[in-house]
Design a protein around this motif. Sequence first.
Motif, PDB file in Angstrom:
ATOM      1  N   ARG A 136     -45.666  45.797 -61.068  1.00  0.00           N
ATOM      2  CA  ARG A 136     -46.576  44.659 -60.958  1.00  0.00           C
ATOM      3  C   ARG A 136     -47.333  44.394 -62.253  1.00  0.00           C
ATOM      4  NH1 ARG A 136     -50.012  47.158 -56.213  1.00  0.00           N
ATOM      5  NH2 ARG A 136     -48.077  48.327 -56.071  1.00  0.00           N
ATOM      6  N   THR A 137     -47.339  45.364 -63.182  1.00  0.00           N
ATOM      7  CA  THR A 137     -48.026  45.174 -64.465  1.00  0.00           C
ATOM      8  C   THR A 137     -47.004  45.024 -65.581  1.00  0.00           C
ATOM      9  OG1 THR A 137     -48.299  47.596 -64.547  1.00  0.00           O
ATOM     10  CG2 THR A 137     -50.177  46.280 -63.801  1.00  0.00           C
ATOM     11  N   TYR A 138     -46.354  46.128 -65.965  1.00  0.00           N
ATOM     12  CA  TYR A 138     -45.359  46.051 -67.034  1.00  0.00           C
ATOM     13  C   TYR A 138     -44.240  45.082 -66.665  1.00  0.00           C
ATOM     14  CZ  TYR A 138     -47.585  50.101 -69.199  1.00  0.00           C
ATOM     15  OH  TYR A 138     -48.485  50.945 -69.795  1.00  0.00           O
ATOM     16  N   GLY A 139     -43.748  45.146 -65.434  1.00  0.00           N
ATOM     17  CA  GLY A 139     -42.640  44.282 -65.046  1.00  0.00           C
ATOM     18  C   GLY A 139     -43.029  42.817 -64.992  1.00  0.00           C
ATOM     19  N   THR A 140     -44.094  42.494 -64.247  1.00  0.00           N
ATOM     20  CA  THR A 140     -44.503  41.100 -64.092  1.00  0.00           C
ATOM     21  C   THR A 140     -44.943  40.489 -65.415  1.00  0.00           C
ATOM     22  OG1 THR A 140     -45.142  41.368 -61.777  1.00  0.00           O
ATOM     23  CG2 THR A 140     -46.199  39.592 -62.998  1.00  0.00           C
ATOM     24  N   PHE A 141     -45.795  41.190 -66.149  1.00  0.00           N
ATOM     25  CA  PHE A 141     -46.390  40.566 -67.326  1.00  0.00           C
ATOM     26  C   PHE A 141     -45.464  40.611 -68.547  1.00  0.00           C
ATOM     27  CE2 PHE A 141     -49.841  41.025 -64.432  1.00  0.00           C
ATOM     28  CZ  PHE A 141     -50.638  39.911 -64.669  1.00  0.00           C
ATOM     29  N   ALA A 142     -44.514  41.534 -68.562  1.00  0.00           N
ATOM     30  CA  ALA A 142     -43.478  41.450 -69.596  1.00  0.00           C
ATOM     31  C   ALA A 142     -42.630  40.204 -69.386  1.00  0.00           C
ATOM     32  CB  ALA A 142     -42.608  42.698 -69.585  1.00  0.00           C
ATOM     33  N   ALA A 143     -42.353  39.882 -68.132  1.00  0.00           N
ATOM     34  CA  ALA A 143     -41.592  38.667 -67.840  1.00  0.00           C
ATOM     35  C   ALA A 143     -42.409  37.418 -68.161  1.00  0.00           C
ATOM     36  CB  ALA A 143     -41.169  38.660 -66.375  1.00  0.00           C
ATOM     37  N   LEU A 144     -43.687  37.412 -67.802  1.00  0.00           N
ATOM     38  CA  LEU A 144     -44.532  36.269 -68.129  1.00  0.00           C
ATOM     39  C   LEU A 144     -44.651  36.102 -69.641  1.00  0.00           C
ATOM     40  CD1 LEU A 144     -47.391  36.588 -65.474  1.00  0.00           C
ATOM     41  CD2 LEU A 144     -45.414  35.046 -65.442  1.00  0.00           C
ATOM     42  N   GLY A 145     -44.721  37.221 -70.346  1.00  0.00           N
ATOM     43  CA  GLY A 145     -44.774  37.140 -71.803  1.00  0.00           C
ATOM     44  C   GLY A 145     -43.522  36.517 -72.383  1.00  0.00           C
ATOM     45  N   LEU A 146     -42.363  36.883 -71.850  1.00  0.00           N
ATOM     46  CA  LEU A 146     -41.122  36.285 -72.327  1.00  0.00           C
ATOM     47  C   LEU A 146     -41.150  34.774 -72.160  1.00  0.00           C
ATOM     48  CD1 LEU A 146     -38.161  36.424 -73.303  1.00  0.00           C
ATOM     49  CD2 LEU A 146     -37.507  36.847 -70.907  1.00  0.00           C
ATOM     50  N   ASP A 147     -41.680  34.313 -71.059  1.00  0.00           N
ATOM     51  CA  ASP A 147     -41.720  32.880 -70.796  1.00  0.00           C
ATOM     52  C   ASP A 147     -42.843  32.201 -71.575  1.00  0.00           C
ATOM     53  OD1 ASP A 147     -40.951  30.476 -69.374  1.00  0.00           O
ATOM     54  OD2 ASP A 147     -42.797  30.731 -68.229  1.00  0.00           O
ATOM     55  N   TRP A 148     -44.061  32.713 -71.454  1.00  0.00           N
ATOM     56  CA  TRP A 148     -45.216  32.044 -72.040  1.00  0.00           C
ATOM     57  C   TRP A 148     -45.230  32.126 -73.570  1.00  0.00           C
ATOM     58  CZ3 TRP A 148     -49.521  34.208 -68.286  1.00  0.00           C
ATOM     59  CH2 TRP A 148     -49.333  33.645 -67.019  1.00  0.00           C
ATOM     60  N   LEU A 149     -44.604  33.192 -74.121  1.00  0.00           N
ATOM     61  CA  LEU A 149     -44.621  33.390 -75.574  1.00  0.00           C
ATOM     62  C   LEU A 149     -43.241  33.184 -76.189  1.00  0.00           C
ATOM     63  CD1 LEU A 149     -46.865  36.585 -75.517  1.00  0.00           C
ATOM     64  CD2 LEU A 149     -47.584  34.255 -76.086  1.00  0.00           C
ATOM     65  N   HIS A 150     -42.369  32.551 -75.460  1.00  0.00           N
ATOM     66  CA  HIS A 150     -40.983  32.392 -75.886  1.00  0.00           C
ATOM     67  C   HIS A 150     -40.883  31.787 -77.281  1.00  0.00           C
ATOM     68  CE1 HIS A 150     -36.884  30.629 -75.965  1.00  0.00           C
ATOM     69  NE2 HIS A 150     -36.562  31.626 -75.141  1.00  0.00           N
ATOM     70  N   ASP A 151     -41.722  30.812 -77.579  1.00  0.00           N
ATOM     71  CA  ASP A 151     -41.657  30.108 -78.857  1.00  0.00           C
ATOM     72  C   ASP A 151     -42.899  30.350 -79.715  1.00  0.00           C
ATOM     73  OD1 ASP A 151     -39.157  28.853 -78.168  1.00  0.00           O
ATOM     74  OD2 ASP A 151     -40.315  27.583 -76.800  1.00  0.00           O
ATOM     75  N   ALA A 152     -43.588  31.451 -79.447  1.00  0.00           N
ATOM     76  CA  ALA A 152     -44.789  31.774 -80.217  1.00  0.00           C
ATOM     77  C   ALA A 152     -44.408  32.259 -81.617  1.00  0.00           C
ATOM     78  CB  ALA A 152     -45.600  32.848 -79.501  1.00  0.00           C
ATOM     79  N   PRO A 153     -45.284  32.091 -82.594  1.00  0.00           N
ATOM     80  CA  PRO A 153     -45.014  32.622 -83.937  1.00  0.00           C
ATOM     81  C   PRO A 153     -44.730  34.122 -83.876  1.00  0.00           C
ATOM     82  CG  PRO A 153     -46.939  31.189 -83.962  1.00  0.00           C
ATOM     83  CD  PRO A 153     -46.571  31.377 -82.526  1.00  0.00           C
TER      84      PRO A 153
END
Length: 723
Positions: A136-153
């Motif tokens: 619920r932490t590493y799994g969920t938020f690693a996935a959210l990071g992939l999506d939300w930061l996909h095009d981040a610098p």
Amino acid sequence: MLRLVVALLALAAPSLARGALPSGPHPRFLVGRLRPALAAAWKAHRPQVTALVAACDEQEGKAIASGYQGWDWASQMAACAVAWHATGDARRAAQAVTYWKALLDDKDVVGDGLGGLGDAPDGRFIVAQDSGYSMRTYGTFAALGLDWLHDAPGVDRSLRARAIARLDEWGRWYEQGNPRNRAGDAVGYHNDEPAANYFAGYLLATWAAAIAVGADDAAVGARLWARATRLTDGLLVPALRGSLAGGDQPEGWQYGELTTASWALASAAAADNGHAPFANQFLHDTIALHLHALHPGGGEFLDAGDQQNHPVRPASTALWAALVAIPDDPFAPFARRFVASVGDNALPFTQALAEARSPAWPVADWTSAGLPRSFFARGTGLLIARSGWGAGDGWVAMWCGGRQAGDHQHSDAGHFELSRGGDFLALPTADYGTYATWNNNTLLFDDGGANSTYPPQQGAWSPVGEVAVTHFAELGGAVAAQADFAAAYVSNHGSNSVRLARRELVFARPDVVIVNDRDVVARPSVKVTWLLHVPTAPVVQCATVMAEVGGSRLTSRTLLPTAAAPAVVTEPVANAGPGPWRNNDTWKQPLYRVEESVAGATAQRFLHVLAMTGKGESAPPVGLAEVPGAHVVTVGGAPARVVVLPSAPDGADLALPLSYLAPAKGRALHVVFGLAAAPAYRVTLAPSGGRCQVTIAAGANPRVVSGDRGASFQVDGCALVAP
């Protein structure tokens, strides 16, 4: 034939399109469609997005540790990622990327390399901590990071590929195990139990990963999408329509807040990406539950399941997420008012998302909105009722449901709670990790271990559907429910010394509760004990028990058995038994348990009248008369109350027509519950020797409020009057 094939393909096309993997630009999980609204909220200095940006900025230049199983990294990554989308500030994106990388690779300290795919010395996947809690932490938020930061610098193709590999293997481990995870459990904990908080974390992580990966990696994306839809359509949705229907959580609301929020976010994001929303009705009901579950004083909340802090305070995690998922729900304005005064949100980023979903932010006061004074969650068998929406009103809860959660659900079928204003009068005493029945206001059956696994407690094997509130009736001047919970005492080998445990509870507004119990056991030697827990030392006078709490007094009078001898046990009891099924650990010392025990017959009856009055005030007088198959309980006052309940030892309903005598002086509310089934009920009255003969039959009468096996009506002298 060709035309038929073309026609069939045309019909199938919309379904196929809806099932396609997400392939649009990132972010896809909620934030993308809200990005313009987030930016507008930031420019307008709206409070929730402003607070989230401040939370991100507060940690700038620091290297925070992971916190409990990654929660601090997860919260900071989410705050800064959403802040970046709201403000466009690359510094915030950089901070989010730092903690996203840590979630992918590390464990305790940024750069320690002890997370990931079994990179730690013991070979454990990071998400396998505590049997999969960290999904619920590493799994969920690693996935959210992939999506939300996909095009981040600073985010490139190799980093995204590493994230996809992590998410794929973590998900496969939780579902079916993985040989590489040498020191971990075989599979994720409760990976197929919809009522478990572990399942909720797994579900949200799976949806986040499926949406983040999507068509970017078709093989992995298809695997994740198939898993997400299987968990949802094959497991959760049937539960939400059945055993979980009504907005309640069997583990209680310490865990239920995050569980419900996980379903809400997954449902909303799935709907944004082609899958139908699946939690909207549950979320509507959850908002209603939160409004009703607040005690009238407003400071305490329904005490159910495992709780680490007492008194139980209301929390806002579930309702903030509900405002993301169902911002236009009729109860959303009530939810906004609720969360405005309640802290303790485990997912702070949802506040900014909810604000963006509803720029107008309408707020309404539910206490003056004319809402019903009762709430019933059919799936878990939870009833909550109150006399009104004022700060000093009476409040009653009872629940009765089969076991759905492997953890945190207590063995408390048939339990009730009472509160008057801010004074909690009848309550559970269990501390966290204490599931035993004798910590609750229900019944004990002691068969000496002949059949029971944990005598005299309920077992851990009660089947869903056989332990339930079978009838619930809102009757205006009263609310009533019938609970059947004999199966709660079944043993681990399927045997049971309890043949019948049936409880009728009637709350005759504003201040009287009648509890009627009928019990049948396998042998006369089985001892049956009725329980009542109070927070202050009670005074016992014959069959009357009084306890004063704050500005209130609870008075319990035993009408049956006639030779009742209440005994007071000071809790906790030392060496009561091993936890969690037999221990008596309490959240405060001392607390007090009132016991009344009977044995010597296979059929037993208890009948109690509990009155909630002001401190020092006497409870109204009560009387009991018996007619064939029925108890007629009279409670004095203005108006008086006459409550009729079934007495047949085999659990039978009140047969129709039913006749009984009642006083013929003054005004009185009559409540009859446990009647034989009928579409509605009619009442006729006739003078009889200075009293009034009341006859109830099937039929209809506008002056009778009919409900599920119940009826209420007002009588003045011996005349039926408008309610």
